[in-house]
Design an enzyme around this catalytic site. Structure first.
Site, short mmCIF file in Angstrom:
data_model
loop_
_atom_site.label_atom_id
_atom_site.label_comp_id
_atom_site.label_asym_id
_atom_site.label_seq_id
_atom_site.Cartn_x
_atom_site.Cartn_y
_atom_site.Cartn_z
N HIS A 75 -8.24 -11.03 2.29
CA HIS A 75 -7.27 -11.41 3.32
C HIS A 75 -7.12 -10.28 4.34
CE1 HIS A 75 -3.83 -8.98 1.75
NE2 HIS A 75 -4.26 -9.30 0.54
N ASP A 77 -4.49 -9.66 6.49
CA ASP A 77 -3.17 -9.11 6.79
C ASP A 77 -2.80 -8.01 5.79
OD1 ASP A 77 -3.00 -11.16 4.81
OD2 ASP A 77 -0.83 -11.15 4.99
N ASP A 114 -4.86 -2.95 0.66
CA ASP A 114 -4.56 -4.31 0.19
C ASP A 114 -4.38 -5.17 1.43
OD1 ASP A 114 -3.63 -6.62 -1.02
OD2 ASP A 114 -1.65 -5.79 -1.48
N GLU A 144 -1.82 -13.80 3.81
CA GLU A 144 -1.76 -13.91 2.35
C GLU A 144 -0.44 -13.37 1.82
OE1 GLU A 144 -2.29 -12.48 -1.84
OE2 GLU A 144 -1.83 -11.32 -0.03
N GLU A 145 0.06 -12.30 2.43
CA GLU A 145 1.16 -11.56 1.85
C GLU A 145 2.52 -12.25 1.98
OE1 GLU A 145 0.73 -9.21 -0.02
OE2 GLU A 145 -1.02 -8.01 0.54
N ASP A 168 -9.59 -8.93 -3.90
CA ASP A 168 -8.20 -8.58 -3.67
C ASP A 168 -7.52 -8.12 -4.97
OD1 ASP A 168 -5.77 -8.28 -2.35
OD2 ASP A 168 -5.20 -10.38 -2.60
N HIS A 458 2.13 -2.18 -1.52
CA HIS A 458 3.35 -2.69 -0.89
C HIS A 458 4.40 -1.60 -0.72
CE1 HIS A 458 2.40 -7.11 -2.29
NE2 HIS A 458 1.40 -6.52 -1.67
#
Length: 486
Positions: A75, A77, A114, A144-145, A168, A458
């Site tokens: 992904h 983003d 990520d 995705e997030e 991922d 994150h």
């Protein structure tokens, strides 16, 4: 080690270029344009669907034309988080990286590995002349997030391959073959602001420096949740003393992250202010001891502040009681022995913010058993509804179930054992992967997920273990060589 020595060079060169491009979730237009231009400039078949997902197809190398088609997927983003005292605009600024021993990390922000490193691996394969492979489809999904809306919006037929390798994952040496489904639950308290009691003294209590982390993959690590800790103190004090008035409560930013910092503002009778300060110091010491393994840098602060209007006291009490009561953390462990004691069901209170008239709460529930996901959401809703809030759960995304007799899993495991001399761990992950949505729309796809080691995703402490990128690169190239014929 410096950035010029990173291997494989072609992967890290692509990653450096990606990190120059702003790509917050739902605002990936610059990244979409970059990928489209990249594919077209290399003379490859490149398409963008109506959702914004990008696919770049590369023909087989000579002698591999009769192999089955492999989809490589990541992904585009990234989660955008930063330290509270760092000035950074994720819509304009480039991520600044540096090498710390064997790790690559960023200056005060999330790194974007990520899943920028997955995108970089795909582009490196597309741009290489010496990689042996059959037909390849490289897919880059958006958003995705914050809901997997890119995968959700992808129509059947956009991908045409037989096998899919999702890039991922965050633990080198582990091959993922299933993932949790997830839903968000939102709650809202509505109130009228009132004037504080005469003679009130106003106090701000703040907490920062928690580790935080991914609300799925890190939920089993007993990391402190800033919302739960702040609410715990308020509950304790409101049970102990009369006249505590809540003005503000702010903590958390992202639905998929354990909140790392936050603060509240309260008004208290003037004769209680020293009691509150003393209780805060005792409470801080107890919590620091409670989390002395996972959260060694937490900082508690309390100071006087300007007078404010207060949240309607009855609503404030119900809100604090609800936060004290609501489930947070692990709810159930998988009973399937093949999944090795993985977390089955969990919930994370992700953000709480007050305005002039509302308290808005966001929480995230995950499970690889969809009936228990519904049950977990219902449990969270019930707590807040009993406290007088409105509560609703979103539609969410499905779990990805382990595939029996997977040919791709067999190839991936055999390749890993041949290269590194031992078998990888094959397991599920308590996080959402787009494979769950793909399995609904493309039921014939044989899928696995693997990737280099990442830590503290994150969060601004996100870091990529440099040596594992070379290992994943070598592993992926060997897998591509061994894809069976059509």
């Amino acid at each position: 080690m410096n950035k010029n020595d990173l291997k494989p060079a072609i992967v890290f060169e692509e990653f450096a270029k990606i990190n120059e491009i702003p790509r917050p979730s739902k605002r990936e237009e610059k990244m979409i344009d970059y990928l489209k231009n990249w594919g077209e400039s290399h003379g490859l078949d490149t398409k963008v669907d109506e959702t914004g997902n990008v696919i770049i197809r590369k023909p087989a190398t000579k002698g591999m034309e009769n192999r089955q088609t492999v989809i490589l997927q990541s992904h585009m983003d990234m989660v955008c988080d930063k330290l509270v005292d760092v000035e950074f605009d994720f819509d304009k600024d480039s991520i600044k990286t540096y090498v710390d021993g064997e790790w690559l990390t960023a200056e005060g922000t999330t790194l974007g590995a990520d899943d920028g490193i997955g995108c970089a691996i795909e582009l490196a394969i597309l741009g290489s002349d010496d990689v042996e492979h059959g037909p390849i489809e490289c897919v880059f999904t958006r958003d995705e997030e914050t809901g997997l809306t890119g995968a959700e919006g992808m129509k059947a037929g956009f991908m045409t391959g037989d096998y899919l390798i999702n890039l991922d994952s965050e633990d080198e040496g582990e091959i993922f073959v299933s993932c949790a489904g997830g839903r968000n639950t939102m709650a809202k308290f509505t109130f009228k602001r009132e004037t504080a009691q005469a003679g009130s003294f106003f106090i701000k209590g703040a907490l920062k420096g928690l580790v935080g982390g991914h609300s799925g993959d890190d939920i089993n690590k007993k990391r402190a949740n800033a919302i739960k800790i702040l609410a715990r103190f308020l509950f304790q004090e409101m049970k102990r003393y009369e006249g505590i008035q809540l003005c503000q409560f702010h903590s958390g930013k992202l639905h998929n992250a354990i909140p790392r910092d936050g603060y509240f503002v309260i008004g208290v009778p003037n004769d209680l202010k020293e009691n509150i300060r003393a209780d805060w110091n005792i409470f801080a010491s107890e919590v620091e001891d409670e989390f002395h393994v996972t959260d060694t840098q937490m900082e508690f602060a309390m100071e006087s502040t300007e007078a404010e209007t207060i949240i309607e006291p009855a609503v404030a009490q119900r809100f604090v009681w609800a936060l004290q009561a609501v489930d947070n953390g692990i709810y159930a462990i998988c009973q399937d022995l093949a999944l090795g004691g993985m977390v089955e069901t969990s919930s994370n209170i992700a953000s709480v913010h007050t305005s002039e008239t509302t308290i808005d709460i966001l929480s995230s529930q995950r499970s690889n058993v969809m009936s228990n996901l519904d049950n977990m959401c219902a449990t969270i809703q019930a707590v807040f509804e009993l406290a007088g809030a409105e509560a609703v759960s979103g539609e969410g995304y499905p779990a990805w179930k382990m595939r029996a007799n997977s040919k791709l899993q067999e190839i991936v495991v055999a390749s890993y054992k041949k290269l590194f001399g031992h078998e990888p761990v094959v397991r599920g992950i308590h996080a959402g992967l787009e494979c769950g949505l793909f399995s609904e729309r493309y039921p014939q796809l044989d899928m696995v997920s693997f990737g280099p080691t990442l830590r503290f995703v994150h969060t601004p402490d996100e870091r990529l273990h440099i040596p594992t990128v070379q290992m994943v690169w070598d592993h992926l190239l060997d897998v591509l060589k061994n894809i069976p014929q059509k």
